[in-house]
Design a protein around this motif. Structure first.
Motif, short mmCIF file in Angstrom:
data_model
loop_
_atom_site.label_atom_id
_atom_site.label_comp_id
_atom_site.label_asym_id
_atom_site.label_seq_id
_atom_site.Cartn_x
_atom_site.Cartn_y
_atom_site.Cartn_z
N TYR A 38 0.87 -1.19 0.00
CA TYR A 38 0.00 0.00 0.00
C TYR A 38 0.90 1.23 0.00
N TYR A 78 1.02 6.44 -3.23
CA TYR A 78 0.20 6.77 -4.40
C TYR A 78 -1.18 6.13 -4.32
N HIS A 79 -1.30 5.00 -3.63
CA HIS A 79 -2.64 4.43 -3.41
C HIS A 79 -3.49 5.41 -2.59
N ILE A 135 -3.00 8.65 -2.24
CA ILE A 135 -3.23 9.89 -3.02
C ILE A 135 -4.38 9.66 -4.02
N GLU A 136 -4.43 8.45 -4.58
CA GLU A 136 -5.53 8.12 -5.51
C GLU A 136 -6.88 8.25 -4.81
N LEU A 137 -6.92 7.78 -3.56
CA LEU A 137 -8.16 7.87 -2.77
C LEU A 137 -8.52 9.34 -2.51
N GLU A 180 -7.74 11.84 -4.28
CA GLU A 180 -8.20 12.44 -5.55
C GLU A 180 -9.62 11.99 -5.89
N LYS A 181 -9.94 10.73 -5.55
CA LYS A 181 -11.30 10.22 -5.81
C LYS A 181 -12.34 11.08 -5.09
N HIS A 225 -11.91 14.24 -4.50
CA HIS A 225 -11.67 15.63 -4.94
C HIS A 225 -11.17 16.50 -3.78
N GLU A 266 -15.74 6.17 3.38
CA GLU A 266 -15.25 4.89 2.89
C GLU A 266 -15.87 3.71 3.65
#
Ligand SMILES: Cc1cc2nc3c(=O)[nH]c(=O)nc-3n(C[C@H](O)[C@H](O)[C@H](O)COP(=O)(O)OP(=O)(O)OC[C@H]3O[C@@H](n4cnc5c(N)ncnc54)[C@H](O)[C@@H]3O)c2cc1C
Length: 394
Positions: free
Chosen positions: A81, A84-85, A87-89, A91-92, A94, A121
């Motif tokens: 994990y 970047y995982h 950070i992706e969350l 970004e999801k 916003h 989540e």
């Protein structure tokens, strides 16, 4: 006591970073989860983190950014994990964010964004959130029984994510260590980490400089070199470089501070062109004036620049490069950002975070003997160790 035997797949002790993240992952897998926390709202430490902006990860995360008796333990969870995982969350959802310095990722608006995201989540149909409920102990027969001031709850598995001892007024307690000990685990001795240091008063003439920051390079006997800001306080030293070094300091080792980090400044001090200028004013061309004056006064350097020979000036420059203040202690758990030490990782699975002694008992986050450097590493450990459980429960 109200004895309430409501059963769930998992009981998570502690609704902090690791506990909330684990709850999200597990409820998404269809598991029923009861999270118990002694505070009145979840994620309180997240809310105050990063000065209210939550330094939620660091893109340079690697095992070398963590302190542990068992340095390789964190590798597996961190590799599965990554920053970047997370950070992706972010970004999801916003959530606006930015890199501050050195790979440190912060929210633009507020740490509240991260707590809201963690709560979103979680599949609320699978969750019971029990707040202002203090866990007192855990026992086990066929199931686990979590004893609290509000009653006893049972579950198939227990996740201990009760954090460390720092900031007791925000719910920190030793319950995680007590539970570990009660099930036969050992604890690597704990101490405050990322904490301001107190310098022996007689050797610290800089208390008037409280609030002033200078750039520095700091090293202890066992630590890497930290090149960051140093902040003077009334009692001693703080700032990022000192906080980093503090996690490595014990009663016997010393700290060496280089305040002359730009090599060209060494030459400037030793062979500069300052003639009849007061020594302290010559120093002020490199350092903030208040520091230059205080340093010169403490070291009885009261003459003009040209009064001192080049050899003597080099000795002064060496003093500025090798300052070894006498550390009298630290400001304790009430000021520490983390706790160094914790549940012995040699007794946990590095893949699943499950106890090697008691099946279905897990330890994640800060309660474990894995402590990050300053800069978002502690949250990355919370997310990664929580994620490790979800893989094993899939
Ligand atoms: C001022 C400050 C700023 C910080 N800033 C950052 C930052 O920007 N970036 C970073 O990476 N790290 C930061 N940290 C460190 C980071 O907050 C922690 O490492 C992280 O929160 C640990 O997560 P955790 O879930 O293991 O524990 P915690 O987040 O501490 O959660 C533990 C939870 O367990 C609960 N609990 C404890 N005992 C009991 C009990 N007996 N019964 C029921 N519940 C209990 C507590 O109330 C708490 O909610 C900061 C820490 C502090 C103090």
């Amino acid at each position: 006591m109200n004895t309430n035997f409501l059963h769930s797949d998992f009981i998570i002790i502690g609704a902090g970073a690791a506990g909330l993240f684990a709850a999200g992952k597990l409820t998404q897998l269809g598991k029923t989860v009861r999270i118990i926390d002694s505070e009145d709202k979840p994620g309180k430490k997240i809310l105050i983190s990063g000065g209210g902006y939550c330094n939620f990860t660091n893109i340079h995360t690697s095992p070398s950014h963590f302190i542990s008796d068992n340095p390789h333990f964190c590798t597996s969870a961190l590799s599965r994990y990554s920053p970047y995982h997370f950070i992706e969350l972010v970004e999801k959802y916003h959530i606006p964010y930015h890199e501050k310095v050195l790979g440190q990722m912060f929210c633009d608006t507020s740490a509240r964004d991260i707590v809201r995201m963690l709560m979103f989540e979680i599949n609320q149909n699978k969750l019971i959130l029990e707040l202002q409920c203090k866990v007192e102990s855990v026992t086990k027969s066929d199931s686990f029984f979590v004893h609290t001031n509000k009653g006893i709850y049972s579950s198939q598995s227990v996740i201990v994510s009760s954090g460390g001892l720092s900031i007791p007024k925000m719910g920190a307690s030793c319950i995680g260590y007590d539970i570990a000990l009660s099930f036969g685990h050992t604890i690597i001795p704990t101490k405050p980490g990322l904490v301001p240091l107190i310098v022996q008063a007689e050797t610290f003439p800089y208390s008037d400089l409280a609030g002033l920051s200078i750039q520095s390079e700091i090293q202890t006997e066992e630590s890497p070199i930290f090149k960051e800001g140093l902040l003077f306080t009334h009692k001693g030293l703080s700032g990022p470089a000192i906080l980093q070094a503090s996690s490595y300091i014990n009663h016997t080792n010393s700290v060496t501070i280089n305040t002359l980090i730009d090599p060209s400044n060494y030459a400037k001090i030793a062979q500069g062109d300052f003639g009849k200028m007061d020594w302290k004013n010559a120093l002020s061309t490199i350092f903030p004036k208040r520091f230059a004056y205080a340093w010169a006064q403490y070291h009885k350097q009261s003459e003009t620049y040209s009064h001192y020979s080049e050899k003597t000036r080099k000795i002064f420059a060496d003093q500025l490069m090798n300052w070894q203040p006498i550390i009298a202690g630290n400001e304790g758990y009430s000021k520490a950002e983390v706790t160094v030490g914790g549940v012995n990782t040699k007794e946990l699975s590095s893949k699943t975070m499950m106890s090697n002694k008691i099946p279905n008992l897990y330890f994640i986050g800060e309660v474990v003997d894995v402590t990050g450097h300053l800069g978002g590493y502690n949250f990355q450990w919370a997310w990664a160790s929580a994620h490790a459980i979800s893989i094993s429960s899939n």
